[in-house]
Design an enzyme around this catalytic site. Structure first.
Site, short mmCIF file in Angstrom:
data_model
loop_
_atom_site.label_atom_id
_atom_site.label_comp_id
_atom_site.label_asym_id
_atom_site.label_seq_id
_atom_site.Cartn_x
_atom_site.Cartn_y
_atom_site.Cartn_z
N SER A 1 0.93 -1.22 -0.09
CA SER A 1 0.07 0.12 -0.13
C SER A 1 0.76 1.35 0.08
CB SER A 1 -0.88 0.00 1.38
OG SER A 1 -1.32 1.34 1.41
N HIS B 1 -1.12 -1.39 -4.32
CA HIS B 1 -2.23 -1.08 -3.54
C HIS B 1 -2.29 0.66 -3.54
CE1 HIS B 1 -5.92 -2.02 -1.16
NE2 HIS B 1 -5.54 -1.38 -0.27
N ASP C 1 -4.64 3.48 -1.87
CA ASP C 1 -5.83 3.71 -0.99
C ASP C 1 -6.36 4.97 -1.08
OD1 ASP C 1 -3.96 1.83 1.43
OD2 ASP C 1 -6.00 1.54 0.76
N MET D 1 -9.04 7.75 0.13
CA MET D 1 -9.70 8.26 1.24
C MET D 1 -10.30 9.52 0.88
SD MET D 1 -7.04 6.89 4.23
CE MET D 1 -6.59 5.17 3.89
N HIS E 1 -8.16 0.89 -4.05
CA HIS E 1 -9.12 0.47 -3.04
C HIS E 1 -9.67 1.95 -2.49
CE1 HIS E 1 -9.36 -0.50 1.70
NE2 HIS E 1 -10.67 -0.27 1.07
N MET F 1 -11.95 4.08 -0.48
CA MET F 1 -12.87 4.37 0.85
C MET F 1 -13.50 5.67 0.74
SD MET F 1 -9.45 2.94 3.15
CE MET F 1 -8.40 3.17 1.46
#
Ligand code: DX5
Ligand code: ZN
Length: 219
Positions: A9, A34, A36, A38, A67, A69
């Site tokens: 990540s 990965h 992330d 947000m 990913h 979020m």
């Protein structure tokens, strides 16, 4: 025993030297990167988004494991796909209803990419069973989403095991990924439960030798 894949990540990487960090994890043998995202709304943190993904997605050969979020994943899915996501994993807890889950999966598959769904630690696995036939990946969160460097939450282990059983019994193709607090010890426990992909941020990026860390997660 199948060999587990590793998805570092980059949330834990040195953003002042991102090009070098990406090159290092690729040379260290990572199959996935990965990413992330947000939004400061679905989770209590803000990381990075579409312009950063666009600028890095084609600079390496790893699979862009994105990913998100974020709230309203359906609204943004196509933009992340256009920016270079190879796998786009959204949160079950961020969608309005089951129908919307299938709609987002369709949006992703229409672009020829892979669709993943993620469940937070307190979300039971059985809420996703009905989607597994259409999904390419299910991401079990072993921390509350929002930050790297948190401690592994052990209830992820029986969730991985339940998903492994369901996927195998129903002869489905869906991959199982785990994310949060993964280190040499917790990686072994997750492998023993049948996980396919390990996400690791701080365990890899806090070290000098990324190759050694990545190999320690696989053995
Ligand atoms: C947390 C992120 C994770 C996190 C992993 O919300 O989804 O991917 O960056 O970091 P570590 O491996 O340090 O827990
Ligand atoms: Zn993540």
């Amino acid at each position: 025993m199948k060999n587990v894949k590793v998805s570092p990540s980059i949330l834990s990487a040195d953003f002042n030297d991102l090009r070098k960090e990406i090159k290092s994890i690729e040379e260290a043998g990572a199959e996935y990167l990965h990413f992330d995202v947000m939004d400061g709304h679905f989770v209590d943190n803000i990381s990075f988004g579409i312009p950063v993904l666009k600028s890095i997605a084609k600079t390496h050969k790893m699979i862009n494991d994105v990913h998100i979020m974020i709230s309203e994943p359906k609204r943004y899915a196509k933009r992340f796909l256009d920016a270079g996501a190879d796998i786009l994993t959204f949160h079950y807890e961020a969608v309005k209803n089951d129908e919307e889950v299938f709609e987002i999966i369709d949006i992703i598959h229409k672009e020829g990419k892979l669709a993943g769904i993620s469940i937070k630690p307190n979300t039971p696995t059985d809420v996703v069973y009905k989607f597994l036939g259409e999904l390419d990946l299910v991401l079990v969160m072993s921390v509350e989403p929002g930050f790297g460097g948190q401690a592994f939450m052990r209830n992820a282990l029986n969730k991985i095991s339940a998903l492994r059983k369901y996927i195998d019994e129903n002869k489905l193709e869906c991959l199982i990924e785990v994310d949060g607090g993964i280190n040499e010890e917790t990686a072994k426990e997750c492998r023993d439960m049948g996980v396919d992909i390990l996400v690791a941020g701080s365990y890899i990026f806090k070290a000098d030798n990324y190759k050694k860390q990545i190999e320690a997660l696989r053995k």
